[in-house]
Design a protein around this motif. Structure first.
Motif: not given
Lengths: 464, 182
Positions: B144-147, B149, B19-21, B141-142, B42-46
């Motif tokens: 991943c597009s929300s928040d 990593f 939950d933390d980059k 994994f769904a 796999y990350t929600p933003t680059p």
């Protein structure tokens, strides 16, 4: 300390308390689950009626010919070219916001770029209709393209008109690519959040199987940045070429070197007015004023003010050059603008484009949606009048007084113009309904990163 | 939990959730330090810097340059061939090869070709469109597009081991470690 906090709140690009998850939910819910406000149905319904009017005018045009329009001798160009230039100019602000402001690292572009790009695509569609329809035989429009044909003839590449074909078709293609690329990660969000089967399948197909992989993101960002870098000179070239359509002719009032920069500034001016026209209702209807904040409106008003002054400078220089050139025809053209039969249109355009937007100097009014809406509408009208004046005033007094004439749009001209407005609005409303109107993936990068919490990217963290 | 088998990899890989980059970055670095190569995040933003840790080469700029170059040659070639060779017309006494006038169509084709290359090059190099991918088998994994990593170690990695790799991922600050079926 408390004062600086207050200031930060006022200028924040994103409302307080947002995390990556709340942003994702808020924007995707508008498409996936939220009930749309009554205004959406009302506006879409009315716009669809006008879009049908467009279909009617096109059918009538096909069966009768372009005689149903107003152009005559000597005014051979009328609403078709006026509206073409007006629409394509509106499209330019979308590219400016998405490409130029991206390169300049203006983070405030993020919440408005998606809807501005949509606006660009739909405005270019409206613009593209006019040159195709004004050929009179649109089924032969392919004659414009450099393709082998049975007559064995080819386009003449020294003419700005063929440059226009290349510029506008490239612009339409690149605008759509840019918009779609921006949408890919958001389609993936919608696919992952969707609960209905049909939504999952349709958004899943559009997402192409996007799975947020780090390597994919890297190539994606490179492609997006390069597209922005190429769109920037492209958008400048498109309106420059549009202005060449006039400047390369020897008509008084057209044959001037100030046209390219002044057309480009006018395009951005008109486009920002349209972005404001569209985003203010969105903010109210969908309660996204924590994403499209007062700061955004403030910045857009400043761009409006700045480009308004470039346009005003253009008008001033145009008038000056008419006397400075020493050309009788140029001088007459200016006096005819000031006091001829179309003087009302000329003075109205000075009022709506140069005078009324000056209220944006007052900081309070830049954050007042009613004042902003008033100015945006004023500029929408003013920029249309500008093209009307440039085209009609220069043409209706030909070099020989025996060839003088008058021009007015016919009711079919007006019906088609209202029709394109209806088509544009319908498309935009459908966009609001089916696609995320704010870029989810890019907004998340603006969330401040607090170590240990599920927020933010490094980019945003480094910024704070 | 299926029981580990000796040789043939029964799964696609192990997927760790964060939950933390910062934890994701630490995990990626640790995986590289262990010599794992078949890895992906796999990350929600680059996230800048992450692809460099994973180790790969980005060929999009090279492709776009070639696309632009081909666009220039195509655009100018078209103008030249039409105006000089195939259909020469005397327009106001201008030379057949009026190259100054050909700059505009040439510029537009350069932008068009380079843009098409950027978009389709990116899509093709990313292996898209890809309707099926094993990571989607993991339900969480769904997010991943929300928040959330994610970090995956593929079973085809030479250093992959059903027990070792799982233990390694569990030692990171992962919320969970899941098997990804093929």
């Amino acid at each position: 300390m408390s004062q600086s906090t207050h200031h930060a709140d006022q200028d924040a690009l994103i409302g307080p308390g947002h995390t990556m998850a709340t942003l994702t939910d808020k924007i995707s819910d508008i498409v996936l689950t939220k009930k749309h406000p009554l205004q959406w149905f009302a506006v879409t319904g009315i716009a669809a009626i006008f879009a049908s009017l467009l279909a009617l005018t096109v059918v009538n045009l096909f069966f009768t010919g372009i005689g149903v329009w107003g152009p005559n001798n000597p005014v051979g160009w009328g609403f078709d070219i006026i509206n073409f230039v007006w629409w394509i100019g509106i499209g330019h602000a979308g590219t400016l916001i998405s490409a130029i402001l991206l390169l300049l690292r203006q983070e405030w572009r993020t919440s408005i770029n998606r809807s501005a790009e949509a606006m660009t695509v739909f405005a270019v569609m409206c613009a593209g209709m006019y040159p195709l329809l004004h050929t009179g035989r649109p089924w032969l429009a392919y004659w414009l393209l450099p393709i082998p044909n049975s007559m064995g003839i080819w386009p003449q590449f020294r003419s700005p008109l063929i440059w226009d074909v290349f510029a506008v078709s490239t612009y339409a293609t690149v605008s759509m690519l840019f918009w779609y690329v921006g949408l890919i990660p958001d389609f993936a969000v919608l696919r992952d959040k969707a609960t209905k089967k049909v939504q999952k399948v349709v958004y899943g197909m559009l997402a192409l199987g996007w799975r947020n992989a780090a390597r994919h993101w890297d190539r994606y960002e490179t492609a997006y940045l390069l597209l922005a870098g190429m769109s920037t000179p492209l958008v400048l070239s498109v309106h420059t070429v549009v202005s060449f359509d006039f400047a390369a002719g020897i008509i008084p009032g057209w044959h001037t070197t100030v046209f390219p920069p002044y057309f480009v500034a006018g395009a951005i001016f008109a486009g920002f007015a349209m972005v404001l026209t569209l985003s203010i209702p969105l903010r109210i209807w969908y309660g996204v004023d924590d994403l499209i904040t007062d700061k955004h409106l403030d910045n857009m008003a400043k761009v409006l003010l700045a480009t308004g002054w470039i346009v005003t400078y253009g008008y001033g220089l145009e008038a000056f050059m008419c006397f400075y050139s020493g050309s009788t025809y140029e001088e007459f053209m200016l006096l005819n603008r000031l006091q001829g039969p179309y003087a009302f249109q000329y003075w109205s355009l000075l009022l709506t484009n140069c005078v009324l937007p000056q209220i944006m100097w007052v900081p309070k009014l830049r954050r007042n949606i009613w004042a902003l809406y008033f100015v945006a509408m004023s500029v929408n009208i003013g920029m249309w009048l500008e093209r009307y004046v440039i085209i009609v005033v220069s043409l209706h007094r030909d070099f020989l007084p025996s060839s003088w004439g008058m021009y007015a749009g016919s009711r079919w001209d007006w019906a088609m113009f209202l029709g394109t407005l209806g088509f544009f609005t319908t498309m935009f409303m459908l966009f609001i309904r089916f696609l995320p109107m704010i870029s989810i993936a890019e907004m998340k990068a603006l969330v401040p990163h607090k170590p240990g919490l599920a927020t933010g990217s490094r980019h945003a963290a480094a910024h704070h | 939990m299926s029981s580990p088998q000796a040789n043939a990899a029964p799964i696609y890989g192990y997927l760790a959730e964060f939950d933390d980059k910062d934890a994701l970055f630490a995990c990626a670095k640790a995986a590289r330090a262990r010599g794992l190569t078949e890895i992906e995040a796999y990350t929600p933003t680059p996230l800048h810097g992450l692809p460099e840790i994973l180790g790969y080469k980005n060929y999009v700029p090279h492709m776009v340059f070639m696309g632009g170059l081909i666009g220039v040659l195509t655009g100018f070639g078209l103008c030249y061939w039409v105006s000089v060779l195939e259909y020469p017309l005397n327009i106001g006494g201008k030379p057949f090869n009026s190259w100054q006038a050909f700059v505009v169509p040439t510029f537009e084709t350069m932008i068009l070709f380079a843009s098409l290359t950027a978009v389709f090059g990116m899509i093709i190099l990313n292996g898209l469109p890809q309707p099926y991918h094993p990571v989607f088998n993991v339900e969480k994994f769904a997010r991943c597009s929300s928040d959330r990593f994610f970090f995956i170690v593929l079973s085809r990695d030479p250093k992959f081991d059903l027990n070792e790799t799982r233990r390694f991922l569990a030692e990171q600050k992962a919320l969970s470690v899941d098997e990804v079926p093929h």
